[in-house]
Scaffold this motif. Sequence first.
Motif, PDB file in Angstrom:
ATOM      1  N   UNK A 189       0.800  -1.228   0.000  1.00  0.00           N
ATOM      2  CA  UNK A 189       0.000   0.000   0.000  1.00  0.00           C
ATOM      3  C   UNK A 189       0.831   1.276   0.000  1.00  0.00           C
ATOM      4  N   UNK A 190       1.894   1.322   0.787  1.00  0.00           N
ATOM      5  CA  UNK A 190       2.696   2.543   0.859  1.00  0.00           C
ATOM      6  C   UNK A 190       3.388   2.829  -0.466  1.00  0.00           C
ATOM      7  N   UNK A 191       3.851   1.788  -1.152  1.00  0.00           N
ATOM      8  CA  UNK A 191       4.480   1.984  -2.463  1.00  0.00           C
ATOM      9  C   UNK A 191       3.470   2.503  -3.477  1.00  0.00           C
ATOM     10  N   UNK A 192       2.231   2.006  -3.372  1.00  0.00           N
ATOM     11  CA  UNK A 192       1.169   2.470  -4.268  1.00  0.00           C
ATOM     12  C   UNK A 192       0.886   3.951  -4.021  1.00  0.00           C
ATOM     13  N   UNK A 193       0.754   4.327  -2.750  1.00  0.00           N
ATOM     14  CA  UNK A 193       0.505   5.741  -2.421  1.00  0.00           C
ATOM     15  C   UNK A 193       1.654   6.629  -2.920  1.00  0.00           C
ATOM     16  N   UNK A 194       2.873   6.179  -2.695  1.00  0.00           N
ATOM     17  CA  UNK A 194       4.037   6.971  -3.107  1.00  0.00           C
ATOM     18  C   UNK A 194       4.043   7.197  -4.605  1.00  0.00           C
ATOM     19  N   UNK A 195       3.756   6.145  -5.373  1.00  0.00           N
ATOM     20  CA  UNK A 195       3.717   6.317  -6.817  1.00  0.00           C
ATOM     21  C   UNK A 195       2.617   7.291  -7.211  1.00  0.00           C
ATOM     22  N   UNK A 196       1.442   7.164  -6.595  1.00  0.00           N
ATOM     23  CA  UNK A 196       0.344   8.061  -6.939  1.00  0.00           C
ATOM     24  C   UNK A 196       0.699   9.514  -6.738  1.00  0.00           C
ATOM     25  N   UNK A 197       1.422   9.827  -5.663  1.00  0.00           N
ATOM     26  CA  UNK A 197       1.767  11.228  -5.391  1.00  0.00           C
ATOM     27  C   UNK A 197       2.755  11.791  -6.413  1.00  0.00           C
ATOM     28  N   UNK A 198       3.467  10.928  -7.148  1.00  0.00           N
ATOM     29  CA  UNK A 198       4.412  11.425  -8.156  1.00  0.00           C
ATOM     30  C   UNK A 198       3.705  11.915  -9.414  1.00  0.00           C
ATOM     31  N   UNK A 199       2.403  11.665  -9.515  1.00  0.00           N
ATOM     32  CA  UNK A 199       1.684  12.041 -10.732  1.00  0.00           C
ATOM     33  C   UNK A 199       1.218  13.490 -10.721  1.00  0.00           C
ATOM     34  N   UNK A 200       1.383  14.180  -9.594  1.00  0.00           N
ATOM     35  CA  UNK A 200       1.013  15.595  -9.560  1.00  0.00           C
ATOM     36  C   UNK A 200      -0.374  15.798  -9.000  1.00  0.00           C
ATOM     37  N   UNK A 201      -1.362  15.999  -9.861  1.00  0.00           N
ATOM     38  CA  UNK A 201      -2.726  16.277  -9.408  1.00  0.00           C
ATOM     39  C   UNK A 201      -3.313  15.083  -8.667  1.00  0.00           C
TER      40      UNK A 201
END
Length: 618
Positions: free
Chosen positions: A267-279
Motif C-alpha cells: 500500500x505505501x508503495x502504491x501511495x508513493x507512486x500516486x503522489x508522483x503524478x502531480x494532481x
Amino acid sequence: MTTLEARRAAARERQELATTLQAPLYIQACPGAGKTRVIVNRHLAAAHAGGARGRAVVSFTNVACDEVVQRCRDAGKPQLTAFPNYVGTIDTFLWRYIVRPFLSGDRIWNRIDSWDRIGATVAVWQGQICHKLRLSDFLWSREPDETQCQAQLVRKTRNIKAYLALAKAGQLNAAGRAAVRRRDQLATKGYITGHEARIRALRMLRDHRSHAIGIISSRFDEIVIDEAQDCSALDLAILTKLRNAGIPLVFVCDPDQAIYEFRGAQPENVRTFGTTLGSCVDLVGNWRSSPAICAFAATLRPSGAQATDDPVGPHHDEGAGVLLIPAKNPRDEQTLARFNQHADALGIATERRLVLAHAAATLPSVARVGPSTPPDNHSARAAWAASVLGASIAGKTLRETAFEVFERLILHYWYTESDIDNRTVAAACEHLGLDPSQLRQLAARLISDLPDVDRTPFGAWCAAANARLRQSAPEPGKPRRDASGSLRAGSIADKTTRAAGGTPGPSLDQAIRTNIIHQVKGEEEDAVLVVVPEDTRTGTRTDDLIEAWLSDDHTSVVAESLRVLYVASTRARRLLALTFPEAYRDRVAAYLNDRAVPFHMTTQVAIAPQRSEHTAPP
C-alpha cells in the motif's frame, strides 16, 4: 448540520473534478465512492469521433472490466470498448502492447492465466521420496532490479503432507529453486503467465524503449489504471517507465483495499507512486453502504485513518445495524440460518445475498460451492467438474475450469499423456489436429449424459462415464492407446460422486451465492455474511486477526488480513453480518459500543447493544 443534498452535491463535485482534470492524475476512492462512474464518465467525455488514438482502461479483474464495458454499452457508446480504445485486464494489456510485439518467432507463444491451465507440475526429491507439486502452489516474486525469480511453496490442504515433509527436512528453498527451473523449461516451450509477462514487459521497456513507447503513445492518449492498489513492484516499475516517458496516466485506487501484498502489492508503495503524478483528487461520499456498515468499516482501517465514510446513497437512512453471529463453529448451518432470518426480516431477496470467506474451505458447509481448484486425482477431478457444472451459481471462471477438466478427460482417454501434459487444451488440439470447438461440444454432450452426482455412488458413476467416453472419440475410428485414461473409483466407490469430488452436499444449486473474498473486489450485494477470515497462507489465525482488530494494532503480520476483512465488509449495501468464535462475543460488543457502531447480536450478551437512530430492533 449539513443536509443530505449538500453532502451529495459535494460528493458529485469531486466526481466531476476527477472526470475533467487532465492526466497525469491520482484518484483515491473509498468503497462506494463512484470510481467506476468517474472512469466511465471520463471515457465518455473524451470520446473520439475517429482516428488512430484512443484510451486504455485497464484493471486487474475481468469483473471490473466487464462493468466498464457494460456501462459504455448502457450509455449507447459500445464503440468506446473497441479500437482505437482498449478495455481489459492489465495482463492482456502488457502482453498485447509491450510483450508480444518483441517476442521471437522461433516458437508458438501461449499466454495462460495459471499454470493449472497446462497441468504444470514439478518433481521435488526428498532423498528417495518424490513429491509431485503443482507450479500453481508456488508464490512467485521478483524485484524489478533482480535477475532471478523466487518461488515459495504455499501451504495448502492439497499439498500439506509434502509441505510439512519438506519443511521438516529444510528443503522448502530447494523446492522453490526446482519450481523456477521447471518454469524456465516451460517458458522455452512458449508458455507465459502474468508474472512472466511482467518480467518481459519490463525488459522490453528497457531493451526496446523507443519502439515500445512508440507503440503505446501512437495508440493511446491516456491510460487509466483501475484498482491500482493491486499493483505489484513489477507493475509499478513498468508504470514508472511509462510515466517517465510522458505517457499520461490516471491512477485510481483505494490503498485500504490492497489485499495482494503477498504478491508484492504494498500500500505505501502504491501511495508513493500516486503522489508522483502531480494532481490528486479524493472521492468522498459512500453511495453504496448504510451508516452502520460505513461505521464498522472505519474500525478496520489503521489507527489515525479511521474517519467514517459519509453515507450519501440510497441506503443513507437504513436502520439495520451490523449483525454479529458468535458461534462455536461459524461453518455450521445455524450460522447461515441466522443470517437468512435477518435478511428475510429486511425483505432482502435471496439472490441479493452473498456469503464470503478467505478460503472456500471456511465457508458454511451448507452454502459452500466447494474447492475453487479441482483435486489432483484424475477420477476425483471429473467428479468435481461434474458437480460444479451442475450448479447454477458457479461462476464463469469456475465453469470454464470444469469444462477444461472434461476436455482433458476426453483427450486423456484417447491419447497419450505426452500429447496432453504441459500443454493447454488449445495447444493439445493443435498438436493433435483437433478442432477445439468440436472438443467443447463433445465435452458438453458427455456432461449432459452422465448420472446425477448426488444420487449415484462414485463407482457406478465412473462406470457410466467410462461407457460414455468409449462413444466419444474425438476422431472417427480413433483407437485407444491403453486403459490408463479410464476413471477408477478405488476405495471411495461407495461415496456419492459429489463427495468423491470434494464438494459438499446435498446440492450446489443454492440460491445464496458464495465466494472467496479475493474474487469479489468491485462487487456489492444487499446482504453480506462474512466468516471472519483465517489466512492459512500467511499463518494468520482468526484469533490473531480479532486481537489485532480489537487492539487497533495493525502490525505487518496481520495488516493485510485486516484489509481482506475490510474488503469483504464493504461489499454490503444494507446488511452486514459477521460470524466469529463465540469466545470473542463480549469483547467485540464492547469494542463496537465504544466506537458507536450500531449492531445486533444473535445471542444474549453481557453488554447490551448500543441503540441509536440507525439501530434496528431484532
